[in-house]
Structures are given as C-alpha cells and as structure tokens.
Design an enzyme around this catalytic site. Structure first.
Site, PDB file in Angstrom:
ATOM      1  N   SER A 151       0.827  -1.207   0.000  1.00 30.82           N
ATOM      2  CA  SER A 151       0.000   0.000   0.000  1.00 30.82           C
ATOM      3  C   SER A 151       0.858   1.254   0.000  1.00 30.82           C
ATOM      4  O   SER A 151       1.956   1.281   0.574  1.00 30.82           O
ATOM      5  CB  SER A 151      -0.896   0.002   1.247  1.00 30.82           C
ATOM      6  OG  SER A 151      -1.500   1.252   1.446  1.00 30.82           O
ATOM      7  N   TYR A 176      -2.468  -0.149  10.026  1.00 28.90           N
ATOM      8  CA  TYR A 176      -2.620  -0.733   8.691  1.00 28.90           C
ATOM      9  C   TYR A 176      -1.327  -0.607   7.899  1.00 28.90           C
ATOM     10  O   TYR A 176      -0.830  -1.581   7.315  1.00 28.90           O
ATOM     11  CB  TYR A 176      -3.765  -0.050   7.935  1.00 28.90           C
ATOM     12  CG  TYR A 176      -3.853  -0.448   6.481  1.00 28.90           C
ATOM     13  CD1 TYR A 176      -4.247  -1.736   6.126  1.00 28.90           C
ATOM     14  CD2 TYR A 176      -3.542   0.456   5.466  1.00 28.90           C
ATOM     15  CE1 TYR A 176      -4.323  -2.111   4.783  1.00 28.90           C
ATOM     16  CE2 TYR A 176      -3.623   0.089   4.133  1.00 28.90           C
ATOM     17  CZ  TYR A 176      -4.010  -1.190   3.795  1.00 28.90           C
ATOM     18  OH  TYR A 176      -4.077  -1.563   2.479  1.00 28.90           O
TER      19      TYR A 176
END
Length: 345
Positions: A151, A176
């Site tokens: 990501s 995350y």
C-alpha cells in the site's frame, strides 16, 4: 493453461483480476473468507460478474447456504471458489495440497487506515499472520512465484515527492500501514530463505467499478445521489494519487508476467498514476458527474490519514511497461455509470 491462486478474489480488485485471468484462459483458485466488513452479497455479485455466472440464490438470506450454492454453481475446469480464511493453516494447506498452483496473487487483507486504529490486533492477525501462513503454504507445497498487495500508506507523511520505492518507509502512522510494511519484510525473508520470487505492489488509492462501499468515492457518490450530507475531514487540501481499476489490473498482470520470467528476484513496485487530486477537487468532480451540489460537513483531520500520496511509477514502467491510461474524470464517469446501472439500487 496455468493455475493462479488469488486470495481475496471476491473483493474489488480481486474479482477484476480473476475475470482477466479467466479471460486469458487460465484456471483461478479464489480463496476468500467473505468476512463481515460489508455485505457478503456484494462479493457474490463480484464473483458473478467476474465469472459470467447466473446465480439464482443471491437473496436467500442465509450466508453459509448462499456460499455453498455459489461454490457449486461457479465450480468449473477454470474456476474454483475456496471459502477459507488465510489465518487457518489447515484450510490453506488443504487448498494447496489439492491444486498445482503456478503463482499466488495475495490481495486478501483487512483494509483501511481508520479501522486499523480501532482494532490493531485484528489487522496484525489477518495481514501479518495470515500472510505468513500463506508463505508457509507456498513453501511447503513448492510454489515459488507470488505477488503481494502492499500500500501507498507505507510511505507515511513522506515529504519527498513523488514517492519512490527506494524511499525510507520506517515511519508508519497507522497500524494498517505498519502491517503492510511487515508483509514486505516477510516477503523478503521468504525470498532469501526459500527462493520465492516476489513482487510487492504498492497500490495507490484504487477506484472504479465494484469499489468497496466503505471507500470515499463510493460513499460520496451514494450520498450525493441521495442528497445526503458529505463528511469531509480536514480543509480539503489532502491529495491522493487515484488509480483506476483497469490500470491497476494491467499493472498486476504485467508484474505477474515479470515475476514468472525471473529467477531469484525480489522487487517493490509502485502502481499509481504519477498525479494527484485534492479532496476538494474530488468532490467537485463527483458533483459534476452526479449532477448534484454537495452539502459538506467539515470535521477535523483524522489520525492516521496521510497528507498526500504521489507515486513515481518509472520503475513499474521499466520492469514491465506499466503505463496508466485512464484520467481521473474518465474513471469517475465509468464508476458513476456502473453505480447507476449494475450496482445502484
């Protein structure tokens, strides 16, 4: 015909990828646990779209019954749906033992920055331990090629733009992001110890048809369409490198071809567009496309949200010819058309 295992293949990106692999004549093994982050019937619709299957049991209301019937309906020489959790080593082992898998595309994860702050232990369990389980299954069953979804969030509030793969990414600002960085490190470990050829793909804010209902573009379009108030965090100056789903799929397929041609490789690669859009400009574009004026409620900037994402995609271009083709306005038009047709209502 090759056999590819796609984890999270019932999701937004995964279902598009499965559809393209099937169109190329390959066999797809889709591992998905249909968690309750959003309505499981959305994932059923994704699978129906990606496989071109008619499924008459969509609204029975019994999740396990629906999934069992779905598995039976979509099962073919080219497609298998394995309802399994990557945190369950026995379930993974059973799938890998029954298939001759050529490569894995690992997309399954708990996604989202803000929810990860609320439940970091779940994110660690799914994203880190689940990925480790997958790598162990690959090692045990001799699968030596994989792609893994990382990501843009790993860059944190990087001041240098555009973000390049060699930038230091040791300063995550959300659980995350930290889990995605951990997956990159695990990938390198298994490349080094077990010669698993690896490409880690750092996705930059993917949008388009079938986008998850909890993501900003989907939520905003729904709110505009229903003339509801939009919530904007911050002053609208945050910027994102929005990447259309078709370009992401082209990048994944290019990376897959690349990794299959290599012998002993580990790469980290950005998949973005090399341009940014402010939150304010996003809302303006959506207003124009939907044909409604937004009523905006402004709230403070949220912890964990980065100020901007901005991808340097020159490495992806050099390694496998990645060139994003869809500009933002065109991609938004495609999304809204899908929302009002295939998805709306």
């Amino acid at each position: 015909m090759k056999t590819y295992c796609v984890t999270g293949g019932a999701g937004f990106i995964g279902s598009h990828l499965c559809g393209q692999l099937l169109a190329q004549g390959h066999r797809v093994v889709n591992i998905d646990n249909f968690n309750d982050v959003y309505d499981y019937k959305t994932k059923i619709r994704n699978i129906l779209s990606s496989t071109g299957t008619v499924f008459p049991y969509l609204h029975s209301g019994d999740k396990m019954d629906d999934l069992a019937k779905l598995q039976a309906v979509v099962e073919s020489d080219h497609y298998r749906l394995a309802v399994a959790d990557i945190r369950d080593m026995d379930e993974l082992d059973a799938v890998f033992a029954s298939e001759r898998i050529d490569a894995v595309i690992h997309l399954a994860a708990m996604a989202g920055v803000r929810p990860s702050i609320e439940d970091p232990l779940l994110y660690e369990d799914v994203n880190v331990r689940g990925t480790l389980h997958l790598l162990e299954a690959m090692r045990k069953h001799g699968v030596r090629k994989w792609l893994c979804a990382s990501s843009s969030s790993v860059y944190g509030n990087n001041k240098k733009v555009p973000f390049a793969e060699e930038d230091v990414v040791d300063f995550s600002i959300s659980p995350y992001a930290a889990t995605k960085k951990a997956c990159e490190v695990l990938g390198h470990t298994y490349y080094h110890l077990h010669h698993i050829d690896t490409v880690m793909l750092r996705f930059f804010t993917v949008y388009g048809e079938r986008q998850r209902p909890d993501l900003a573009i989907h939520k905003f379009v729904k709110m505009l369409d229903k003339k509801e108030e939009l919530t904007m965090y911050g002053d609208g100056s945050t910027r994102r490198d929005y990447t259309y789903i078709g370009d992401i799929i082209a990048g994944i397929l290019g990376a897959l071809t690349y990794v299959e041609e290599q012998d002993h490789t580990y790469e980290i690669v950005n998949l973005g567009t090399n341009r940014t859009i402010t939150l304010r400009d996003l809302i303006t574009t959506l207003e124009r496309e939907v044909g409604e004026q937004a009523v905006i409620r402004t709230l403070p900037h949220q912890p964990g949200d980065v100020e901007q994402t901005y991808a340097d995609v020159s490495k992806a271009n050099r390694l496998f010819g990645y060139e994003p083709q869809t500009d933002f306005a065109e991609g938004i038009h495609k999304f809204v058309t899908w929302y009002r047709g295939d998805r709306h209502g």
